[in-house]
Design a protein around this motif. Structure first.
Motif, PDB file in Angstrom:
ATOM      1  N   ARG A 252       0.822  -1.229   0.013  1.00  0.00           N
ATOM      2  CA  ARG A 252      -0.088  -0.145  -0.057  1.00  0.00           C
ATOM      3  C   ARG A 252       0.782   1.424   0.039  1.00  0.00           C
ATOM      4  NH1 ARG A 252      -3.198   0.013  -2.354  1.00  0.00           N
ATOM      5  NH2 ARG A 252      -5.068  -1.120  -1.370  1.00  0.00           N
TER       6      ARG A 252
ATOM      7  N   ASP B  73      -1.581   1.277  -5.801  1.00  0.00           N
ATOM      8  CA  ASP B  73      -3.019   1.663  -5.440  1.00  0.00           C
ATOM      9  C   ASP B  73      -3.545   0.555  -6.020  1.00  0.00           C
ATOM     10  OD1 ASP B  73      -4.930   3.728  -4.518  1.00  0.00           O
ATOM     11  OD2 ASP B  73      -5.275   3.815  -6.711  1.00  0.00           O
TER      12      ASP B  73
ATOM     13  N   THR C 196      -6.846   6.224   2.515  1.00  0.00           N
ATOM     14  CA  THR C 196      -7.136   5.113   1.641  1.00  0.00           C
ATOM     15  C   THR C 196      -8.362   5.598   0.881  1.00  0.00           C
ATOM     16  OG1 THR C 196      -8.488   3.769   3.133  1.00  0.00           O
ATOM     17  CG2 THR C 196      -6.269   3.601   3.299  1.00  0.00           C
ATOM     18  N   ARG C 197      -8.551   4.768  -0.208  1.00  0.00           N
ATOM     19  CA  ARG C 197      -9.709   4.989  -1.195  1.00  0.00           C
ATOM     20  C   ARG C 197     -11.096   4.871  -0.139  1.00  0.00           C
ATOM     21  NH1 ARG C 197      -6.601   1.860  -4.773  1.00  0.00           N
ATOM     22  NH2 ARG C 197      -7.370  -0.128  -3.797  1.00  0.00           N
TER      23      ARG C 197
END
Length: 301
Positions: free
Chosen positions: A75, A79, A219-220
Motif C-alpha cells: 500500500r 494503489d 485510503t480510497r
C-alpha cells in the motif's frame, strides 16, 4: 458493470497454500484477469511492484513477513485493490488488515462465487487512476524476479445478480474507491465544488482532503466514507447503508449486510478518525449515533 474487455487486467496472488493459489487463479482468470502467483510475502511485494496489478489477494498467515506487513509495504507504493484472505475471525485481525490498507477482507473457506462477486464490486467502484498495462515479465535488474503469468481463459462475466449469490458466508466488505465515475460513487455537485465541515475540506473530483490547509493521506475507502458523510451533512448514515455505498450497491436495498460487514465499517471509521485526529468520545467532525450509525457533528461546538 463489467470492465471493458480490451482493458488489460492483472491480479497478483500471494498465498502459501498451493491448492488455494490454484483456486484463486481459476476464479480470477474466469473473471478476465491474467494472474501471477507467489508463495510468500517478500516475493508478493516484488510481484506487485513488477506487474502493477489491478488486484492483489494476500493471505494473512505466511512464512517470512505475514500478510499484514506485506499489505503495508504494498500500500505504501501501490494503489492496487487488496483483498485479504485468512482463516482467522478475530476482530483484531480484521482491523489490522483494514488498517494496513486492505480494501476487502474474506474469511476462509470462501465460495468462488462470493469472491467473484466481491471482485466485481471492486471493479464497479471508481478508481483514482486507470490501471497501468501489465509490463512484460521482469528481467534481471528489474524490481524483482520473473514470476509465471497465467492468462485469462474465458471472457469477463457480468456481475452476478443479487439473487444469484449463494447464502452469505461470514465476510467483511470494504471495497476500494476512486474518481472514475462508476456506479455507486458518492453523489457530488456537477461543478465539483469542495465539501466542507468546520476546517475540514474535501474535493470529490481531485480526491483531496485538507484540515486547516494540511493535506491528509487517506485510503480510497476512508475517502469515500468521509465524502459520503460530508455529502449527507447531519443525516445519519447507518453501517448497513455505508456498507452498500462502499460496495457500489447503494441502489440495492435488499443486498445482504452481515455483522462482519458492519464491523468492517467500524474498523475503517476507527482508522479515519485517527487520521482526522478525531475522538469518538469528544468528536469534532464525525459523531456516532449509538445503535444507528454516523453523521457529521454540528457546525459549532
Amino acid at each position: 458493470m463489467s470492465t471493458p474487455a480490451d482493458e488489460l487486467k492483472t491480479a497478483v496472488i500471494i498465498e502459501d497454500d498451493a491448492e488455494i493459489r490454484h483456486i484463486l487463479a481459476e476464479v480470477l482468470e474466469s473473471s478476465g484477469f491474467s494472474t501471477v502467483s507467489v508463495g510468500n510475502g517478500i516475493d508478493g511485494v516484488r510481484a506487485v511492484l513488477t506487474y502493477k496489478p489491478l488486484l492483489t489477494t494476500i493471505d494473512v498467515n505466511m512464512p517470512g513477513i505475514d500478510g499484514i506487513e506485506a499489505a503495508k509495504r504494498i500500500r505504501a507504493q501501490s494503489d492496487t485493490f487488496i483483498i485479504m484472505l485468512t482463516g482467522l475471525s478475530e476482530e483484531a485481525d480484521v482491523i489490522a488488515g483494514l488498517g494496513a490498507g486492505a480494501d476487502d477482507y474474506l474469511l476462509k473457506p470462501f465460495r468462488p462465487r462470493e469472491l467473484r462477486a466481491r471482485v466485481e464490486a471492486l471493479l464497479r467502484r471508481s478508481r483514482g487512476v486507470p490501471a497501468a498495462p501489465s509490463p512484460a515479465p521482469a528481467t534481471q535488474g528489474d524490481v524483482g524476479p520473473s514470476f509465471p503469468v497465467r492468462t485469462a481463459t474465458s471472457a469477463v462475466p457480468t456481475a452476478p445478480a443479487v439473487g444469484d449469490v449463494d447464502a452469505p458466508a461470514p465476510l467483511v466488505v470494504a471495497p476500494a474507491s476512486g474518481s472514475g465515475g462508476a456506479a455507486g460513487r458518492v453523489p457530488v455537485d456537477a461543478d465539483g465544488e469542495w465539501l466542507e465541515h468546520r476546517d475540514l475540506r474535501l474535493h470529490p473530483e481531485n480526491r483531496v482532503v485538507l484540515i486547516g490547509g494540511d493535506e491528509l493521506d487517506l485510503t480510497r475507502t476512508e475517502f469515500d466514507l468521509l465524502a459520503t458523510l460530508l455529502e449527507s451533512k447531519r443525516r445519519v448514515r447507518s453501517k448497513a447503508d455505508l456498507t452498500l455505498v462502499l460496495r457500489g450497491e447503494s441502489y440495492v436495498t435488499s443486498y445482504y449486510v452481515g455483522d462482519a460487514d458492519k464491523r468492517a465499517v467500524e474498523a475503517h471509521m476507527t482508522n479515519l478518525r485517527r487520521k482526522l485526529g478525531d475522538s469518538a468520545a469528544n468528536p469534532r467532525y464525525i459523531e456516532t449515533v449509538r445503535g444507528v450509525g454516523y453523521r457529521l457533528t454540528a457546525e459549532s461546538a
